[in-house]
Design a protein around this motif. Structure first.
Motif, PDB file in Angstrom:
ATOM      1  N   ARG A   1       0.825  -1.203   0.000  1.00  0.00           N
ATOM      2  CA  ARG A   1       0.000   0.000   0.000  1.00  0.00           C
ATOM      3  C   ARG A   1       0.869   1.268   0.000  1.00  0.00           C
TER       4      ARG A   1
ATOM      5  N   LEU B   1     -15.086  12.015  -3.681  1.00  0.00           N
ATOM      6  CA  LEU B   1     -14.851  11.160  -2.526  1.00  0.00           C
ATOM      7  C   LEU B   1     -14.000  11.854  -1.469  1.00  0.00           C
TER       8      LEU B   1
ATOM      9  N   HIS C   1     -15.904   1.180 -10.838  1.00  0.00           N
ATOM     10  CA  HIS C   1     -14.657   0.962 -10.119  1.00  0.00           C
ATOM     11  C   HIS C   1     -14.682   1.587  -8.725  1.00  0.00           C
ATOM     12  N   THR C   2     -15.444   2.673  -8.567  1.00  0.00           N
ATOM     13  CA  THR C   2     -15.476   3.385  -7.277  1.00  0.00           C
ATOM     14  C   THR C   2     -16.783   3.144  -6.517  1.00  0.00           C
ATOM     15  N   ARG C   3     -17.628   2.211  -6.958  1.00  0.00           N
ATOM     16  CA  ARG C   3     -18.924   2.026  -6.314  1.00  0.00           C
ATOM     17  C   ARG C   3     -18.767   1.665  -4.847  1.00  0.00           C
ATOM     18  N   ASP C   4     -17.884   0.762  -4.554  1.00  0.00           N
ATOM     19  CA  ASP C   4     -17.723   0.334  -3.163  1.00  0.00           C
ATOM     20  C   ASP C   4     -17.218   1.471  -2.280  1.00  0.00           C
ATOM     21  N   ARG C   5     -16.350   2.295  -2.761  1.00  0.00           N
ATOM     22  CA  ARG C   5     -15.813   3.409  -1.968  1.00  0.00           C
ATOM     23  C   ARG C   5     -16.896   4.453  -1.704  1.00  0.00           C
ATOM     24  N   PHE C   6     -17.778   4.702  -2.692  1.00  0.00           N
ATOM     25  CA  PHE C   6     -18.903   5.625  -2.454  1.00  0.00           C
ATOM     26  C   PHE C   6     -19.846   5.030  -1.411  1.00  0.00           C
TER      27      PHE C   6
ATOM     28  N   GLN D   1     -19.570  12.786   4.533  1.00  0.00           N
ATOM     29  CA  GLN D   1     -20.159  11.452   4.588  1.00  0.00           C
ATOM     30  C   GLN D   1     -21.675  11.571   4.626  1.00  0.00           C
TER      31      GLN D   1
ATOM     32  N   ALA E   1     -19.068   2.935   0.933  1.00  0.00           N
ATOM     33  CA  ALA E   1     -18.427   2.958   2.248  1.00  0.00           C
ATOM     34  C   ALA E   1     -18.563   4.329   2.917  1.00  0.00           C
ATOM     35  N   ARG E   2     -18.566   5.412   2.155  1.00  0.00           N
ATOM     36  CA  ARG E   2     -18.695   6.770   2.715  1.00  0.00           C
ATOM     37  C   ARG E   2     -20.140   7.231   2.787  1.00  0.00           C
TER      38      ARG E   2
ATOM     39  N   GLU F   1     -12.691  10.940  -7.660  1.00  0.00           N
ATOM     40  CA  GLU F   1     -11.830  10.980  -6.487  1.00  0.00           C
ATOM     41  C   GLU F   1     -11.971  12.320  -5.761  1.00  0.00           C
TER      42      GLU F   1
END
Length: 539
Positions: A351, A438, A391-396, A443, A398-399, A435
């Motif tokens: 990471r 995000l 590609h960013t669905r999970d990150r959206f 939130q 999560a927030r 990004e």
């Protein structure tokens, strides 16, 4: 040789111009004075000949025409001499009834019948000495005691009393002529009607002739030359005073006009030395004032960019130090046996390497020109945007940020608009925009994406509008949002790992594709990003 500045060059040019104008003015004025003096004097002289005009008027009234005077120089002379005889006849009395008396020697010569010689009248004898004494009388008195009885001055003096005026070389009678009503010469001198001064002779308000006088040719007398010399001196002195005043005024104006340029030059040199806080004073609204304001705007922008660059370098150093420090700590722990190398340790190191690589990629992207290495092909921007959203669905999620993509799905199901561009670069643009949402959207917020294709106000273009919720961007920061290395709210950006290069890369890429991207306040309380791209030509 001293350095000639622009102000000095302008001053010298003005000085040379003024000197040439002065010499031309003085020379032409003196020439005009010399040529015009004769005409001016002739006008004055002809106005003083009103007595002769009256004589000629009486002559015309008596004879009815000018035939008796035509080329009759004797009659013309008698008319001129009649004025003088009348004047002397008037002078024979002093106004109190006392008769004027002549000197004794004149009376003696008159009684003796021995007039003075021609052209004389001064009382001198033939031998040039004093007049001879009177003869002795029967009374036995000596000549100094002889008493003479004065005689009255004759009304009309004998012809030898006067010298013929026409014999004087500069006499007015040498230049005087009588003209008839049509301007033809009757008697007198030959005159040039174009240059001669004329006065009309009238009878019952009818012009019956003219008196014409030819101006003097050149400066005949010392008085004329002295007059012209005095007037020329006045002209030259006046010109020199005017020249001095004009030179002083030109020097002051040149310094005043070019002072802003000197200040601007000094300020530009200061900026070149690195003093980006330098500004110039601006006064007025002319071109120099506009130049000064433009320079100040440029210096302000350079100062802002330099401050942003320094801040970004500090942030970049911090960002580079953070993963390097974490990797160093992990490696030292492994070396000291505090930790064992397992899958979790490898994931942490990976990471940090990914984060370091992303920062380096952003630096490289911000430094290159996108139009130089575009791989142009027909691409479908909505498909690229869907891929980025997936590609960013999970990150959206999560927030807790809701994404409204119904407009994309609706248009994508009916027709896919195509553009000519680089699919990889456009995908990077969409990823950077997502990004950004995000990183900065609170939130539980939302992101609304709208699509307009070939609308009434868009033309042959596709327009994508990204609206996110609070927090928004201060209005003062909106024009600088796409500047390279600019990061709003520095502490939060550092916390979220932003490098300040994402939106700058987006603008460079979109403009390389012939499109535009702008930022404004969103109705949802956050930031609105409007992106347009030209559609590919349909066959």
């Amino acid at each position: 040789m001293p350095h000639l500045t622009l102000s000095r060059k302008i001053f010298l040019a003005l000085a040379a111009l003024l000197i040439v104008l002065l010499i031309s003015f003085a020379g032409l004025s003196i020439i005009a004075l010399q040529r015009g003096l004769g005409s001016y004097v002739a006008e004055i002289e002809i106005r003083r000949m009103d007595w002769l005009a009256q004589q000629l008027q009486k002559y015309y009234a008596t004879n009815g025409d000018w035939k008796g005077l035509h080329n009759n120089d004797d009659a013309w002379r008698r008319l001129q001499m009649g004025r003088m005889a009348a004047a002397l006849d008037t002078a024979g009395s002093n106004g109190n009834g006392d008769e004027r008396r002549l000197p004794p020697w004149y009376e003696y010569r008159t009684m003796r019948g021995n007039p003075p010689p021609d052209g004389g009248g001064g009382g001198e004898g033939a031998d040039g000495g004093r007049p001879p004494p009177p003869p002795p009388s029967d009374s036995g008195l000596s000549s100094p005691q002889l008493e003479l009885t004065p005689r009255r001055l004759p009304t009309v003096p004998p012809p030898w009393f006067f010298r013929d005026p026409r014999d004087m070389p500069d006499s007015i009678f040498q230049r005087l002529a009588l003209l008839d009503a049509h301007g033809s010469r009757v008697v007198g001198a030959e005159v040039d009607l174009a240059n001669a001064a004329r006065t009309p002779i009238r009878r019952d308000r009818t012009v019956i002739g003219y008196l014409a006088l030819t101006p003097l040719q050149g400066l005949e007398s010392e008085a004329d030359r002295a007059f012209v010399a005095r007037q020329s001196g006045v002209i030259v002195l006046t010109g020199l005073c005017g020249l001095g005043f004009a030179l002083v005024l030109s020097w002051l104006l040149a310094r005043r006009w070019f002072r802003p340029i000197d200040e601007l030059t000094q300020a530009a040199q200061d900026v070149a030395r690195g003093r980006l806080s330098t500004r110039v004073a601006v006064q007025g609204s002319d071109e120099l004032a506009l130049l000064g304001r433009t320079f100040n705007d440029m210096a302000q922008r350079l100062d802002t960019m330099e401050a942003s660059r320094r801040a970004w370098l500090a942030d970049a150093a911090h960002e580079l130090r953070t993963p390097l420090a974490a990797m160093r700590a992990e490696i030292e722990a492994l070396q000291d046996g505090v930790r064992t190398f397992d899958e979790r340790t490898a994931l942490r190191l990976h990471r940090q390497v990914i984060r370091l690589g992303q920062l380096v990629d952003d630096l490289r992207s911000s430094m290159r020109e996108p139009q130089n290495d575009l791989l142009t092909a027909t691409v479908f921007p909505l498909s690229l945007l869907k891929e980025a959203l997936d590609h960013t669905r999970d990150r959206f999620a999560a927030r807790g940020i809701t994404v409204d993509r119904r407009a994309i799905d609706r248009i994508g199901a009916s027709a896919q608009p195509a553009v000519e561009g680089d699919a990889h670069r456009l995908h990077q643009v969409f990823m950077n925009l997502l990004e950004n949402t995000l990183a900065y959207t609170d939130q539980g917020g939302e992101l609304h994406i709208d699509v307009l294709v070939d609308g009434a106000w868009t033309g042959n273009r596709i327009t994508l509008v990204f609206d996110d919720s609070a927090p928004g961007v201060p209005e003062a920061e909106l024009p600088r949002l796409f500047d390279r290395l600019f990061r709003g709210e520095t502490s939060r950006s550092r916390e979220l790992g932003g490098s300040g290069l994402g939106l700058s890369i987006c603008r460079a890429t979109i403009e390389a594709h012939g499109g535009t991207i702008d930022a404004s306040a969103s109705p949802l309380g956050g930031l609105r990003l409007t992106l347009t791209l030209p559609l590919a030509a349909t066959s």
